[in-house]
Write a protein that holds these residues in place. Sequence first.
Motif, PDB file in Angstrom:
ATOM      1  N   UNK A 274      -6.207  -3.998 -73.660  1.00  0.00           N
ATOM      2  CA  UNK A 274      -7.280  -4.980 -73.474  1.00  0.00           C
ATOM      3  C   UNK A 274      -8.661  -4.383 -73.720  1.00  0.00           C
ATOM      4  N   UNK A 275      -8.715  -3.091 -73.986  1.00  0.00           N
ATOM      5  CA  UNK A 275      -9.994  -2.398 -74.120  1.00  0.00           C
ATOM      6  C   UNK A 275     -10.307  -2.058 -75.570  1.00  0.00           C
ATOM      7  N   UNK A 276     -11.585  -2.076 -75.901  1.00  0.00           N
ATOM      8  CA  UNK A 276     -12.098  -1.479 -77.128  1.00  0.00           C
ATOM      9  C   UNK A 276     -12.833  -0.203 -76.713  1.00  0.00           C
ATOM     10  N   UNK A 277     -12.288   0.933 -77.101  1.00  0.00           N
ATOM     11  CA  UNK A 277     -12.925   2.218 -76.846  1.00  0.00           C
ATOM     12  C   UNK A 277     -13.509   2.729 -78.143  1.00  0.00           C
ATOM     13  N   UNK A 278     -14.787   3.061 -78.129  1.00  0.00           N
ATOM     14  CA  UNK A 278     -15.417   3.625 -79.324  1.00  0.00           C
ATOM     15  C   UNK A 278     -16.006   4.985 -78.986  1.00  0.00           C
ATOM     16  N   UNK A 279     -15.989   5.881 -79.981  1.00  0.00           N
ATOM     17  CA  UNK A 279     -16.637   7.175 -79.807  1.00  0.00           C
ATOM     18  C   UNK A 279     -17.231   7.614 -81.137  1.00  0.00           C
ATOM     19  N   UNK A 280     -17.950   8.728 -81.105  1.00  0.00           N
ATOM     20  CA  UNK A 280     -18.722   9.169 -82.265  1.00  0.00           C
ATOM     21  C   UNK A 280     -18.729  10.686 -82.334  1.00  0.00           C
ATOM     22  N   UNK A 281     -19.074  11.192 -83.510  1.00  0.00           N
ATOM     23  CA  UNK A 281     -19.275  12.628 -83.684  1.00  0.00           C
ATOM     24  C   UNK A 281     -20.356  12.848 -84.723  1.00  0.00           C
ATOM     25  N   UNK A 282     -21.113  13.917 -84.553  1.00  0.00           N
ATOM     26  CA  UNK A 282     -22.167  14.237 -85.507  1.00  0.00           C
ATOM     27  C   UNK A 282     -23.264  15.108 -84.933  1.00  0.00           C
ATOM     28  N   UNK A 283     -23.633  14.865 -83.667  1.00  0.00           N
ATOM     29  CA  UNK A 283     -24.621  15.726 -83.023  1.00  0.00           C
ATOM     30  C   UNK A 283     -23.945  17.013 -82.531  1.00  0.00           C
TER      31      UNK A 283
END
Length: 343
Positions: free
Chosen positions: A92-101
């Motif tokens: 039921x969840x939308x989990x978002x993450x990022x990379x770059x810093x």
Amino acid sequence: MTYTPDPDRYKHATFRRCGRSALVLPPISLGTWQNFGDTSPFETARAIVRRAFDRGVTHFDLANMYGPPPGSAEDNIGRILRKDFPGMLRSELILSSKAGYEMWPGPYGIGASRKHLMASIDQTLWRLGTDHVDIFYAHRPWPDVPMEETMAALAQIVRQGKALYVGVSSYSPERTRQAHALLQQEGLPLLIHQPSYSMLNRHIEAGLLDTLEELGAGCIGFSALAQGLLTDRYIGGKPLHGRALEQGGTFNASFLSEDNLRNIRSLAAIAKQRGQTLAQMAIAWVLRDPRVTSALIGARTVEQLDDSLDALENLSFTAGELHEIDQYAQEAGIDLWRNLSSL
């Protein structure tokens, strides 16, 4: 205490389509940039996530370096997932993450290379304790890295099943077009762009929103409350608490200039006429444009979260209100990412 989600959590929840994709997001998403690291009480963070979900917030936004210290926001959300969202609830969840810093020492701990992105997604999944994230972003543009390499790495992450969708953050309209074209060659859409956007930082209105509409990509505006400037905290001038008093943070004392404070007080007066807090009106204003899929907010307490989510009770503006707001919704010199989005 065992958490049982509110069975009526979707009764009044609304969602907005992300560009021309099949994915929908809640109009307000919960970010973990400043308040979910090890310097914040874990049980407070846990209570905020529970309350958000009970009120129909299904999207939780992270990045590998969120904390402080870096990585701790993902660690803590992972603990919350294991305690409160086991099994089918994860679906039921939308989990978002990022990379770059910058995330770890040495030349591979920062950037947009395949090496950095592939290592980052594996570390993110380990911290979260899940086999995939729903959205994975290139966190910032890197002009000295071939974008072909960055987009190919994002496509590889999707093909490996480690992310369902990909996005970019703080890209200029021109780089966004290039990213979209390269992903198309990989057989993938550019799902979403995450720029900074608020009443005090309106740069995306000068081209980026039109670009995203043309490309069919969604938009989620981060720092919708301008790092807390667009709350009642600063109406009286110097605050007694909040980011303005934190040492070494991203809040600059120059943000509290007389011009900015004058505009903030005027905006607060308009919000009062609408029967809203300043924060509620600021969120509603970001969502006034149908090209904006979601407004990304942070919260230090459940009470702050509830105040922000109550913005959904009044999202409409008259033409007169928008005209009056435009007089005070002025560039405030708070965009720490402006140089990135001009690359």
